[in-house]
Write a protein that holds these residues in place. Structure first.
Motif, PDB file in Angstrom:
ATOM      1  N   THR A   1       0.823  -1.214   0.000  1.00  0.00           N
ATOM      2  CA  THR A   1       0.000   0.000   0.000  1.00  0.00           C
ATOM      3  C   THR A   1       0.854   1.259   0.000  1.00  0.00           C
TER       4      THR A   1
ATOM      5  N   GLU B   1      -6.693  -0.063   1.176  1.00  0.00           N
ATOM      6  CA  GLU B   1      -6.335  -0.118  -0.235  1.00  0.00           C
ATOM      7  C   GLU B   1      -5.630  -1.438  -0.543  1.00  0.00           C
TER       8      GLU B   1
ATOM      9  N   THR C   1      -4.747  -4.906   1.693  1.00  0.00           N
ATOM     10  CA  THR C   1      -5.203  -4.698   3.069  1.00  0.00           C
ATOM     11  C   THR C   1      -6.730  -4.799   3.135  1.00  0.00           C
TER      12      THR C   1
END
Length: 329
Positions: A71, A107, A110
């Motif tokens: 991320t 995002e 995750t």
């Protein structure tokens, strides 16, 4: 005041057994590692398949310590058989560390782990624990683990910049698990076990303590997993303020239990590779019984695999572990 998870452990009449990870459940649902870390329904199915088979009380999302790095913009190598790995270094200079943006939670992959936790909560099958990386391990995977260890001595300001950003992100990530109803998170901080005790006191425990203070509630527990920590690290690990510590085979768990108060819960530490993956059923039974017997005087102990159970671990070995715990008198 202890959290609900801690209270439930301390008030038990019988030891709690748990294993770390979801990858051992892949054969049950005929899925690959790539699928289980990329699809929340597949991951949910793997966790619930293990629950139906082993009747384990603690259900966990995958230990996937590359998801947070991804991320932030790190490059990840994915495969069907192996746990995702970080490729290269996202940050190599202080200027890059200063410029690094903290991403919003939820995002990329995750979101898979958050949705899995939400699904498990909805299933109402047991205690649900999310999984996240720890701040020093996240900083190390962004900068390079060996480079980060060296930088704690030569460029401490750079490491602290990364730790500030990692901590900010992990506070938000833990809160996101709390918001979907999870009972807590298991925070994996393996790189901190490579630090000296003094280094742990400076570059790991204070940042974990901030996450605990910002996220832990009576209904949400931070469990700190450090698979590299040894007995010499224990006093500094305790400075993190977590109620539940999870250790692997390097920790002398019985001596550690003698050194903590009876409200601090320690867990571990049957070797996931030499015993669960490579061992025989008799190896698992012997190690489990020996640890249960040694820990008999301690209510503040959870018997567990010391770390993530690898993909391909014989299901029978986990069956023996759970049946041995259940039958222990």
């Amino acid at each position: 005041m202890p959290t609900n998870f801690s209270q439930s452990v301390l008030q038990r009449a019988h030891p709690l057994g748990m294993h770390i990870g979801v990858y051992a459940g892949l054969e049950m649902i005929h899925a690959s590692v790539r699928q289980v870390v990329s699809d929340a329904q597949v991951q949910t199915d793997a966790v619930l398949a293990m629950h139906e088979h082993f009747h384990n009380e603690v259900l966990m999302t995958a230990m996937d310590l590359s998801a947070e790095v991804e991320t932030f913009g790190g490059e990840i190598r994915m495969s069907d058989e192996e746990i995702p790995a970080v490729i290269g270094r996202l940050v190599t200079t202080k200027e890059q560390a200063d410029a690094l943006q903290v991403p919003p939670v939820g995002e990329l992959r995750t979101a898979v782990h958050l949705k899995t936790a939400e699904n498990l909560v909805a299933a109402k099958k047991g205690i649900v624990m999310g999984g996240c990386i720890g701040p020093f391990s996240l900083a190390g995977r962004l900068f390079g683990v060996s480079e980060a260890l060296e930088a704690t001595m030569l460029q401490p300001e750079l490491v602290q910049v990364l730790l500030e950003k990692a901590t900010q992100y992990l506070i938000d990530f833990a809160r996101a698990f709390r918001e979907v109803g999870a009972d807590g998170v298991i925070m994996a901080e393996p790189a901190a076990g490579l630090l000296s005790p003094r280094g742990m006191a400076k570059f790991a425990s204070p940042y974990i303590k901030r996450i605990v203070e910002a996220t832990q509630t009576p209904d949400f527990t931070i469990v700190l997993h450090n698979c590299g920590a040894k007995l010499v690290h224990l006093p500094k690990a305790l400075e993190s303020g977590v109620e539940v510590h999870h250790f692997s085979s390097p920790m002398d768990i019985m001596t550690a239990l003698q050194q903590v108060d009876d409200r601090t819960i320690l867990s571990g530490n049957i070797d996931p590779v030499s015993i669960f993956f490579n061992g025989t059923e008799e190896d698992v039974r012997r190690e489990t019984l020996a640890l249960l017997e040694a820990a008999r005087p301690y209510k503040n102990f959870i018997i567990s695999s010391g770390c993530d159970i690898p993909p391909g671990t014989p299901i029978r070995n986990l069956e023996v572990f759970y049946s041995t715990v259940a039958d222990f008198k």
